[in-house]
Design an enzyme around this catalytic site. Structure first.
Site, short mmCIF file in Angstrom:
data_model
loop_
_atom_site.label_atom_id
_atom_site.label_comp_id
_atom_site.label_asym_id
_atom_site.label_seq_id
_atom_site.Cartn_x
_atom_site.Cartn_y
_atom_site.Cartn_z
N ASP A 9 -10.09 53.47 48.34
CA ASP A 9 -9.49 53.30 47.03
C ASP A 9 -8.47 52.17 47.20
O ASP A 9 -8.04 51.89 48.33
CB ASP A 9 -8.81 54.61 46.60
CG ASP A 9 -8.02 54.44 45.33
OD1 ASP A 9 -8.58 53.91 44.36
OD2 ASP A 9 -6.83 54.82 45.32
N ASP A 11 -5.50 51.15 44.58
CA ASP A 11 -4.15 51.44 44.08
C ASP A 11 -3.59 52.70 44.76
O ASP A 11 -4.14 53.79 44.59
CB ASP A 11 -4.18 51.70 42.56
CG ASP A 11 -4.66 50.50 41.76
OD1 ASP A 11 -4.26 49.38 42.08
OD2 ASP A 11 -5.44 50.70 40.81
N GLY A 46 -6.53 57.30 39.84
CA GLY A 46 -8.00 57.27 39.94
C GLY A 46 -8.71 57.34 38.61
O GLY A 46 -9.92 57.13 38.54
N ARG A 49 -8.38 53.50 32.53
CA ARG A 49 -7.24 53.11 31.68
C ARG A 49 -7.20 53.96 30.40
O ARG A 49 -6.16 54.52 30.06
CB ARG A 49 -7.38 51.63 31.33
CG ARG A 49 -6.11 50.99 30.83
CD ARG A 49 -6.34 49.51 30.54
NE ARG A 49 -6.87 48.80 31.70
CZ ARG A 49 -7.51 47.63 31.65
NH1 ARG A 49 -7.65 47.02 30.49
NH2 ARG A 49 -7.98 47.06 32.75
N SER A 116 -10.29 50.44 39.05
CA SER A 116 -9.55 49.37 38.36
C SER A 116 -10.41 48.15 38.04
O SER A 116 -11.22 47.70 38.87
CB SER A 116 -8.36 48.92 39.20
OG SER A 116 -7.74 47.81 38.59
N ASN A 118 -8.86 45.42 37.58
CA ASN A 118 -8.02 44.35 38.15
C ASN A 118 -8.15 44.26 39.68
O ASN A 118 -7.38 43.55 40.32
CB ASN A 118 -6.55 44.61 37.78
CG ASN A 118 -6.30 44.51 36.29
OD1 ASN A 118 -6.50 43.45 35.70
ND2 ASN A 118 -5.90 45.61 35.66
N ASP A 170 -5.83 58.38 47.44
CA ASP A 170 -4.51 58.97 47.15
C ASP A 170 -4.57 59.85 45.90
O ASP A 170 -3.54 60.36 45.46
CB ASP A 170 -3.46 57.87 46.93
CG ASP A 170 -3.66 57.14 45.62
OD1 ASP A 170 -4.83 56.83 45.29
OD2 ASP A 170 -2.68 56.90 44.91
#
Ligand code: BG6
Ligand code: MG
Length: 212
Positions: A9, A11, A46, A49, A116, A118, A170
């Site tokens: 992962d 972020d 996770g 958005r 994401s 991004n 996480d």
């Protein structure tokens, strides 16, 4: 070696963009007068958005049209992207960088599995734009974690069976996604609160022992 590939992962695992997600959502929540704190933020880990915004809206007493939801999630992303512009290779810790290079030397394939949209921009900011063997992210999935799609695609991008892959996460939703995809998972940070993980990492470099 226990695994042939490690799927990370992004972020909150490779870098601390989770704190920027929090700041950007806090900006929108404050604008709408919605209570928002770190505990609620942990539920957004996770999650896509729009699904994140739906969780924030649980504490909103008004009603909101789909158009307004799109406006506020777009605003959140604009604030988030401004924060990302401050990132540089200095935001990649020596521990993460050295561990990634050691895992590669051990012969493991290394991939990203992030919800994401991004992700590629962040990897470029960190100086990791060309590092990973594959990137599966929010742009190539229909369903976000806890659905296993992002990890199943990452495994197929590196040509490995799920049972030969280890996911590093996480987020509880990420652990659930790994398990649903038939993969082992290593929890770091907030995900260590859950007992779902195959392994709990005290530190990122502990991965070297876990995979050996
Ligand atoms: C995940 C984050 O990596 O990506 C979530 O943990 C976030 O909190 C999701 O909502 C989507 O990110 P983005 O950058 O596409 O808004
Ligand atoms: Mg995460």
């Amino acid at each position: 070696m226990k695994y042939k590939a490690v799927i990370f992962d992004l972020d909150g695992v490779i870098c601390h963009t989770d704190k920027y997600h929090y700041q950007a959502w806090k900006h929108v929540a404050d604008e709408l007068g919605i209570y928002f704190d770190e505990t609620i933020n942990n539920r957004l880990r996770g999650v896509s958005r729009m699904e994140s915004f739906e969780i924030i809206l649980e504490r909103y007493s008004g009603t909101m049209t789909e158009e307004e939801k799109i406006r506020y999630t777009t605003e959140k992303n604009e604030v988030y992207k401004e924060l990302l512009k401050n990132m540089s290779p200095d935001d990649l810790t020596d521990e993460v960088k050295e561990t990634l290079y050691e895992l590669r030397k051990m012969g493991l394939k290394l991939a990203i599995g992030s919800s994401s949209k991004n992700a590629r921009f962040i990897l470029e900011r960190l100086g990791l734009g060309d590092f990973f063997d594959a990137i599966s992210d929010g742009n190539n999935i229909t369903n976000s974690k806890p659905d296993p799609e992002v990890f199943v695609k990452a495994a197929s991008f590196v040509g490995e069976e799920p049972q030969n892959c280890l996911v590093v996460e996480d987020a509880k939703a990420g652990l659930q996604a790994a398990i649903a995809g038939g993969m082992d998972c290593a929890a770091i940070g907030d995900a260590c609160e859950s007992d779902l993980a195959t392994w709990k990492l005290d530190s990122f470099e502990m991965l070297k022992k876990v995979v050996a």
